[in-house]
Scaffold this active site. Sequence first.
Site, PDB file in Angstrom:
ATOM      1  N   ASP A   1      -3.765  13.013   6.074  1.00 46.94           N
ATOM      2  CA  ASP A   1      -4.210  11.644   5.822  1.00 46.94           C
ATOM      3  C   ASP A   1      -4.991  11.137   7.036  1.00 46.94           C
ATOM      4  OD1 ASP A   1      -4.335   8.976   4.821  1.00 46.94           O
ATOM      5  OD2 ASP A   1      -2.483   8.475   5.875  1.00 46.94           O
TER       6      ASP A   1
ATOM      7  N   HIS B   1      -0.102   9.291  -1.952  1.00 41.86           N
ATOM      8  CA  HIS B   1       0.471   8.820  -0.692  1.00 41.86           C
ATOM      9  C   HIS B   1       0.266   7.344  -0.398  1.00 41.86           C
ATOM     10  CE1 HIS B   1      -3.536   9.390   1.170  1.00 41.86           C
ATOM     11  NE2 HIS B   1      -3.106   8.518   2.057  1.00 41.86           N
TER      12      HIS B   1
ATOM     13  N   HIS C   1     -10.239   8.856  -1.270  1.00 43.70           N
ATOM     14  CA  HIS C   1      -9.416   9.139  -0.086  1.00 43.70           C
ATOM     15  C   HIS C   1      -8.213  10.036  -0.409  1.00 43.70           C
ATOM     16  CE1 HIS C   1      -7.014   8.723   3.489  1.00 43.70           C
ATOM     17  NE2 HIS C   1      -6.112   7.994   2.862  1.00 43.70           N
TER      18      HIS C   1
ATOM     19  N   GLU D   1       2.327   1.912  -0.806  1.00 43.45           N
ATOM     20  CA  GLU D   1       1.872   0.953   0.197  1.00 43.45           C
ATOM     21  C   GLU D   1       0.841  -0.029  -0.378  1.00 43.45           C
ATOM     22  OE1 GLU D   1       3.134   0.513   3.000  1.00 43.45           O
ATOM     23  OE2 GLU D   1       1.708  -0.781   4.033  1.00 43.45           O
ATOM     24  N   ASP D   2      -0.099   0.494  -1.138  1.00 50.43           N
ATOM     25  CA  ASP D   2      -1.254  -0.332  -1.501  1.00 50.43           C
ATOM     26  C   ASP D   2      -1.301  -0.792  -2.947  1.00 50.43           C
ATOM     27  OD1 ASP D   2      -2.081   0.016   1.057  1.00 50.43           O
ATOM     28  OD2 ASP D   2      -3.525   1.596   0.615  1.00 50.43           O
TER      29      ASP D   2
HETATM   30 MN    MN Z   1      -4.107   7.172   3.450  1.00 50.68          MN
END
Ligand code: MN
Length: 746
Positions: A143, A76, A52, A80-81
Amino acid sequence: MDPILERYHALEEKVLSYNPGADTKLLYAAFQYADSKHSKQMRRDGTPYITHPLAVADICADLKLDMESLLAALLHDCIEDTDASKEDIAARFGEDVAELVEGVTKLTRIKYASLAEKQMENLRKMLLAMNRDIRVILVKLCDRLHNMRTMQYQTPKKQHEKSLETMEIYAPIAHRLGMAVLKYELEDLSIRYLDPLGYKEIENQLNARFSRHREFLAATQRRIETRMSQEGIHCKITSRTKHIYSIYWKMYPQHKTLDEIFDLYALRIIVDTVADCYNALGLIHDMYKPVPGRFKDYISTPKPNGYQSLHTTAIGREGIPFEVQIRTWEMHETAEYGIAAHWKYKKGGRNAQGEEEAYEWVRKLLESQQDTDAEEFIKSLKVDLFSDEVFVFTPKGEVKGLPAGSTPIDFAYSIHSAIGNQMIGAKVNGRLVPYQTVLQNGDIVEIQTSKSARGPSRDWMNLCKSNEARNKIRQWFKKERRAENIVNGRSSFEAALKRNGYTIEEISAPEILPRLLRKAQYNTLDDLYAAIGYGGMTSIKAVNRMKGELAAIAREQREAAAATDHLDTSGEEESIHVSTSLPPIPTPPPRTVSKTGVIVEGIDNCLVKFAKCCAPVPGDPIVGFVTKGYGVSIHRADCPNVDPKKRKPEDAGRWVEVSWSKNKEQQEYATTLEVYAKDRPNLFLDVAASLSAAKVRVDTINARSTPDGYATVFILLTVRDRYELDTVIRKLDTVSGVMTVSRGKG
Ligand code: MN
């Protein structure tokens, strides 16, 4: 080779093709870092997660974005992840890249809860306003594009949610930024999930015509190419059929068939100079018959988002109309990539324009769009990067627009006065903050309340920015602290009187006090004190208003005394008192301004409420019903609930005559409409668009389809009066498919 590594190398090659000096070591490092951080994650399609970020970076490379944007694209989702921190990314890839990644992360975290139109507008504004660095938006758009491209692996619910969000938030932003390629693809992908049947129908029809299309376009293209080279115009010609989403908008709302769409086929001619644009146009018009009224010169008058081209529509040999767009290479770059075209890598490191200058360009671009007509943007988004508004979130994800400089106090009162009055603390982004904290775009604000809160303090009025909050705080002091206000007001007023040489006893004489109070516009001294106490009036103003009247009274008393002197001579001294010589005080005239606009049997400002069943607005014939505990309920005369035949005899005395006052404070009235229509794709959108064109405030709107192919759209809206409402009804009547538009029946 490992397929992932292969994809990375393809990316690297693409980057080197437009940026030969690119620091591929750094690019590789970012790829490695993201790969190791995401190593345990999979996408829904079963591929490793890193595919991704790689794909997002690849789209960024298509837009020829700079190295920092590419690094941010690869990284990116790390904050967050994964366990990656902003600090770690900053240490490895620089502060700017870390900022970009954090910006994208913030956008990802936004929850697009129940979005009413007003909300969306705010949200779009906020997304643009909260990112000083527009590259955050560019990476986010890439994205989103990749997520939309791989949407088939998601659940139907998620598909619908994301598509709606893309259609309402991201595609309009791409359009604003002039990024046509991105916008078209986002729209086509979204409509595929939002109206699968409508999409499929168009796709099938296009496929059925595919070979005919191709032949027609190829033949036309060849003919034009030959002629151009004969005339010595160097050009590149490409052809395409229109995007499904644009066809969708022409076919369904305008009830056209595919064959009736003029610009279904389009040729694009790219030439070297502006002069050649006009030369090429002349040749086209010489070769083919132009369709009148279809020529547009966006070169001399560019579109607000910077788009330039010549457009014309001509009739081909086969009698088929086709659109021709003529532009230079430079215009082409701008038309396809918009703002990104101005952002791409320039030799010599950073953006050749310098960041500030580039930013200025963005600002101007967005500002120039403010006067764009309704056709361009029915939703009339207004974006102003340096606006005097700030946009923040409620904990539920709703967006609130507040004046720039607002504090949690403004936020609390903007939700409800009770929230403000019961506030005992405020959290911004999960952390407790002092009340004077200035809110920033994108902050999530949470207000802690308590039933036993002491209420606002007076200095809140200095800490808040909005008039709304200030008024509500003042209102609270007015109501809740009357006793205290009276005491404070009284001492302030007495001091002011004293400075002017009067005492409270002097003005309190029963024969003059009512006159003075009338001048000051209060009913009792306590009312006046209370007003001074809560700040609705100043003691100086009150005294000044009274001074003139006191002088008048003194004059009258002197004249009366003179008359008494005169009477003295007749020896009837005893019968005359100074006070009785004052003119009689008439009772104050009734106030002529009605708050709600309703007069009940000649009385203004009765406690009234508007019946929900029929929601009357000024101009409607109305009747009133005296309720048992809550004033007079106002119905429309034609409301089924007030039908004289159904009135109970024991209630006869409770029906009262009411009328609309010409002088009223209330300017807006909530009411409801029901639109009954033949169901079709986009009915809802068209109804919403026509409401938007009528410029009324819509509070809620929802639709219900019936199995027999009809639909009812329920609208809760706010209007000034019957006249305005009738205008709205007429507008809605013209929406295609609409059978009836009626007032809501509750
Ligand atoms: Mn993304």
